[in-house]
Design a protein around this motif. Structure first.
Motif, PDB file in Angstrom:
ATOM      1  N   ALA A 104       0.969  -1.260   0.015  1.00 26.79           N
ATOM      2  CA  ALA A 104       0.167   0.158  -0.096  1.00 26.79           C
ATOM      3  C   ALA A 104       0.888   1.445   0.214  1.00 26.79           C
ATOM      4  O   ALA A 104       0.467   2.263  -0.600  1.00 26.79           O
ATOM      5  CB  ALA A 104      -0.983   0.057   1.246  1.00 26.79           C
ATOM      6  N   LEU A 105       1.978   1.352   0.726  1.00 20.89           N
ATOM      7  CA  LEU A 105       2.952   2.304   0.721  1.00 20.89           C
ATOM      8  C   LEU A 105       3.667   2.523  -0.503  1.00 20.89           C
ATOM      9  O   LEU A 105       3.691   3.754  -1.118  1.00 20.89           O
ATOM     10  CB  LEU A 105       3.907   2.261   1.989  1.00 20.89           C
ATOM     11  CG  LEU A 105       3.436   2.280   3.262  1.00 20.89           C
ATOM     12  CD1 LEU A 105       4.523   1.963   4.400  1.00 20.89           C
ATOM     13  CD2 LEU A 105       2.813   3.830   3.515  1.00 20.89           C
ATOM     14  N   VAL A 106       3.894   1.314  -1.143  1.00 25.76           N
ATOM     15  CA  VAL A 106       4.904   1.650  -2.462  1.00 25.76           C
ATOM     16  C   VAL A 106       3.776   2.177  -3.468  1.00 25.76           C
ATOM     17  O   VAL A 106       4.366   2.766  -4.149  1.00 25.76           O
ATOM     18  CB  VAL A 106       5.237   0.113  -2.770  1.00 25.76           C
ATOM     19  CG1 VAL A 106       5.950   0.160  -4.257  1.00 25.76           C
ATOM     20  CG2 VAL A 106       6.405  -0.378  -1.701  1.00 25.76           C
ATOM     21  N   GLY A 107       2.650   1.524  -3.592  1.00 25.70           N
ATOM     22  CA  GLY A 107       1.594   2.056  -4.461  1.00 25.70           C
ATOM     23  C   GLY A 107       0.994   3.305  -4.302  1.00 25.70           C
ATOM     24  O   GLY A 107       0.672   3.863  -5.283  1.00 25.70           O
ATOM     25  N   HIS A 108       0.816   3.626  -3.094  1.00 23.84           N
ATOM     26  CA  HIS A 108      -0.029   4.614  -3.081  1.00 23.84           C
ATOM     27  C   HIS A 108       0.226   6.013  -1.926  1.00 23.84           C
ATOM     28  O   HIS A 108      -0.136   7.039  -2.082  1.00 23.84           O
ATOM     29  CB  HIS A 108      -1.559   4.188  -2.321  1.00 23.84           C
ATOM     30  CG  HIS A 108      -2.278   3.269  -3.510  1.00 23.84           C
ATOM     31  ND1 HIS A 108      -3.015   4.085  -4.388  1.00 23.84           N
ATOM     32  CD2 HIS A 108      -2.234   2.154  -3.564  1.00 23.84           C
ATOM     33  CE1 HIS A 108      -3.680   2.835  -5.119  1.00 23.84           C
ATOM     34  NE2 HIS A 108      -2.926   1.749  -4.653  1.00 23.84           N
ATOM     35  N   ALA A 109       1.600   5.693  -1.212  1.00 28.94           N
ATOM     36  CA  ALA A 109       2.045   6.873  -0.695  1.00 28.94           C
ATOM     37  C   ALA A 109       2.669   7.661  -1.415  1.00 28.94           C
ATOM     38  O   ALA A 109       3.304   7.592  -2.366  1.00 28.94           O
ATOM     39  CB  ALA A 109       2.878   6.284   0.395  1.00 28.94           C
ATOM     40  N   ALA A 110       2.728   9.301  -0.996  1.00 31.71           N
ATOM     41  CA  ALA A 110       3.195  10.129  -1.680  1.00 31.71           C
ATOM     42  C   ALA A 110       4.749  10.143  -1.342  1.00 31.71           C
ATOM     43  O   ALA A 110       5.110   9.327  -0.395  1.00 31.71           O
ATOM     44  CB  ALA A 110       2.715  11.479  -0.982  1.00 31.71           C
ATOM     45  N   PRO A 111       5.514  10.550  -2.285  1.00 32.50           N
ATOM     46  CA  PRO A 111       7.130  10.603  -2.359  1.00 32.50           C
ATOM     47  C   PRO A 111       7.632  10.475  -0.777  1.00 32.50           C
ATOM     48  O   PRO A 111       8.551  10.019  -0.584  1.00 32.50           O
ATOM     49  CB  PRO A 111       7.656  11.344  -3.380  1.00 32.50           C
ATOM     50  CG  PRO A 111       6.249  11.292  -4.395  1.00 32.50           C
ATOM     51  CD  PRO A 111       5.046  11.490  -3.546  1.00 32.50           C
ATOM     52  N   GLN A 112       7.257  11.891  -0.279  1.00 32.82           N
ATOM     53  CA  GLN A 112       7.889  12.174   0.957  1.00 32.82           C
ATOM     54  C   GLN A 112       7.663  11.032   1.953  1.00 32.82           C
ATOM     55  O   GLN A 112       8.322  10.736   2.617  1.00 32.82           O
ATOM     56  CB  GLN A 112       7.073  13.335   1.667  1.00 32.82           C
ATOM     57  CG  GLN A 112       7.756  13.890   2.969  1.00 32.82           C
ATOM     58  CD  GLN A 112       7.136  14.930   3.736  1.00 32.82           C
ATOM     59  OE1 GLN A 112       6.190  15.634   2.890  1.00 32.82           O
ATOM     60  NE2 GLN A 112       7.473  15.243   4.666  1.00 32.82           N
ATOM     61  N   LEU A 113       6.360  10.341   1.861  1.00 28.17           N
ATOM     62  CA  LEU A 113       6.137   9.373   2.923  1.00 28.17           C
ATOM     63  C   LEU A 113       6.889   8.282   2.761  1.00 28.17           C
ATOM     64  O   LEU A 113       7.534   7.286   3.512  1.00 28.17           O
ATOM     65  CB  LEU A 113       4.597   9.156   3.412  1.00 28.17           C
ATOM     66  CG  LEU A 113       4.157   8.214   4.391  1.00 28.17           C
ATOM     67  CD1 LEU A 113       4.632   8.784   5.687  1.00 28.17           C
ATOM     68  CD2 LEU A 113       2.536   7.730   4.197  1.00 28.17           C
ATOM     69  N   ARG A 114       6.810   7.718   1.401  1.00 22.07           N
ATOM     70  CA  ARG A 114       7.648   6.661   0.970  1.00 22.07           C
ATOM     71  C   ARG A 114       9.156   6.601   1.287  1.00 22.07           C
ATOM     72  O   ARG A 114       9.700   5.812   1.897  1.00 22.07           O
ATOM     73  CB  ARG A 114       7.511   6.374  -0.453  1.00 22.07           C
ATOM     74  CG  ARG A 114       6.072   5.659  -1.104  1.00 22.07           C
ATOM     75  CD  ARG A 114       6.404   5.239  -2.429  1.00 22.07           C
ATOM     76  NE  ARG A 114       6.933   6.076  -3.418  1.00 22.07           N
ATOM     77  CZ  ARG A 114       6.219   6.791  -4.296  1.00 22.07           C
ATOM     78  NH1 ARG A 114       4.936   6.955  -4.094  1.00 22.07           N
ATOM     79  NH2 ARG A 114       7.067   7.753  -5.179  1.00 22.07           N
ATOM     80  N   ASP A 115       9.822   7.928   0.928  1.00 21.79           N
ATOM     81  CA  ASP A 115      11.115   7.803   1.369  1.00 21.79           C
ATOM     82  C   ASP A 115      11.400   8.002   2.928  1.00 21.79           C
ATOM     83  O   ASP A 115      12.525   7.749   3.051  1.00 21.79           O
ATOM     84  CB  ASP A 115      11.604   9.177   0.836  1.00 21.79           C
ATOM     85  CG  ASP A 115      11.742   9.407  -0.937  1.00 21.79           C
ATOM     86  OD1 ASP A 115      11.645   8.216  -1.245  1.00 21.79           O
ATOM     87  OD2 ASP A 115      11.851  10.469  -1.367  1.00 21.79           O
ATOM     88  N   GLU A 116      10.352   8.165   3.570  1.00 21.22           N
ATOM     89  CA  GLU A 116      10.467   8.317   5.091  1.00 21.22           C
ATOM     90  C   GLU A 116      10.571   6.840   5.639  1.00 21.22           C
ATOM     91  O   GLU A 116      11.242   6.512   6.682  1.00 21.22           O
ATOM     92  CB  GLU A 116       9.634   9.116   5.899  1.00 21.22           C
ATOM     93  CG  GLU A 116       9.786  10.614   5.607  1.00 21.22           C
ATOM     94  CD  GLU A 116       8.600  11.391   6.270  1.00 21.22           C
ATOM     95  OE1 GLU A 116       8.618  12.562   6.179  1.00 21.22           O
ATOM     96  OE2 GLU A 116       7.559  10.956   6.945  1.00 21.22           O
TER      97      GLU A 116
END
Length: 400
Positions: A104-116
């Motif tokens: 869910a994070l890989v496919g739908h989180a915004a770049p900032q949250l994914r990078d965190e």
């Protein structure tokens, strides 16, 4: 397991750097099997297996390589869940559900949250728990009663969940809540919350029939999280549920159940083929052979359906198509029923001493109790209701 070559690209150090995926899974399975009897007896979380998942990098199994993970495919994930299910179904389910959250994070989180978050997951520092259940609605994904509220640049969460697998040991949570400006329970948001951002209170005890090591106790979660920690758009969780949560849950759960049934059959066959087993059992018995055949048939049927379903999804067919939804639901229903039935066949085959007693080396009694939860893990009755409606939409009966 095709990710073996990618295993050396993770950020982990220590003895597992450069080791194949098969070696890492074998290590975790060994740890899980060693401690499974005690955790089942005491209904405690498999902390040793979680530590091994962290140490081997398997918490980052489905994290992309460019974020430090192993970059595994869905097929790899199913292989891993099957192998861990042979050792301990709770551990297989724990990892499968964690990887669902990662997807869910890989496919739908915004770049900032994914990078965190993704590098922390890849490094084994972030085990994710899913918070989707609510009192009165069970595990129904597409509605929420508890509403998030905005407070300047933060979201305020006050959420009770009656079942949170591994929640007492999670480092972070993906939580479904009604969107801040929602006018209906169907406007659901998915929000990430770090353990340090929450006050967490466990309610009651966890004393189930099976799946005792999953430690899925009720939690009360309250706290404030930065607004950017919403995953996807507010009120649009249904898209994540349709693209990620539903498909991966049915695939990974089914793989874990399949591994549990296959492991049970393997232990029975090993016992029967041993010198002691050959003395105690008539391996030419038509009744014994028929029951072994029935168990193997059920296991092979589930395996074929699992691989077919995974391949159908890999072909890029629209997930909302009725034939794909029917196939996914058929996989979950069939796996949950047939894996349990296969273990029941094995108990009938080897009898009271080797099948029903807790201290039997076949561990059939534990497998049967664990697998009894499978039809209840998002109720088969609910899925049959959905499938009846879907069948009416597919008048030509187009098969996936």
């Amino acid at each position: 397991m095709n990710t073996a070559q990618a295993a050396g690209h993770g950020t982990l150090g220590g003895s597992f750097q450069g080791q194949s995926l098969t070696e890492r899974v074998g290590y975790v399975a060994g740890v899980a099997a060693e401690h499974a009897p005690r955790h089942d007896r005491e209904a405690t979380f498999p902390v040793e297996a979680l530590a091994a998942l962290r140490e081997t990098g398997l918490l980052g199994l489905t994290v992309p390589i460019d974020h430090g993970g192993l970059g595994a495919t869905v097929s790899d994930l199913l292989d891993v869940c099957i192998e861990l299910g042979r050792a301990d179904m709770s551990v297989a389910m724990i990892l499968g559900m964690h990887c669902q959250q990662v997807a869910a994070l890989v496919g739908h989180a915004a770049p900032q949250l994914r990078d965190e978050l993704l590098p922390r997951i890849a490094a084994g520092r972030l085990y994710l728990a899913s918070v989707t259940t609510e009192a009165g609605k069970g595990g129904h994904l597409l509605t929420a009663e508890s509403q998030a509220h905005t407070d300047n640049s933060h979201l305020v969460i006050d959420r009770f969940a009656p079942i949170v697998t591994g929640g007492a040991h999670a480092d972070g949570f993906l939580i479904t809540v009604r969107a801040p400006d929602a006018s209906s329970p169907n406007q659901v948001s998915l929000v990430y919350a770090d353990r340090e951002q929450l006050t967490i209170e466990q309610s009651g005890d966890w004393q189930p029939m099976g799946m005792r090591a999953s430690h899925s106790a009720a939690l009360q979660l309250t706290g404030r999280v930065p607004a950017h920690q919403v995953v996807g758009e507010h009120g649009q969780f249904s898209r994540i549920a349709g693209e990620v949560f539903g498909p991966l849950a049915h695939l990974a759960w089914s793989a874990a159940w399949l591994g549990t049934a296959a492991g049970a059959l393997a232990r029975v066959v090993a016992m029967l083929r041993s010198p002691a087993g050959r003395r105690r059992f008539d391996l030419g018995s038509e009744l014994l052979l028929g029951r072994l055949s029935a168990a193997r048939q059920k296991i092979d049927t589930v395996h074929a359906l699992l691989r077919h379903t995974e391949q159908a999804l890999r072909c890029g067919t629209e997930l909302s198509a009725p034939r794909i939804q029917l196939l996914l639901n058929a996989l979950k229903i069939t796996a949950s029923e047939q894996c349990h039935a296969a273990v029941d066949d094995l108990i009938q085959a080897v009898g009271l001493r080797d099948g029903y007693l807790k201290d039997s080396a076949t561990r059939l009694e534990l497998a049967l109790r664990d697998l009894r939860s499978a039809p209840l893990n998002y109720s088969n009755d609910r899925l049959h209701q959905a499938d009846g409606r879907l069948a009416l939409l597919d008048a030509e009966v187009r098969l996936a």
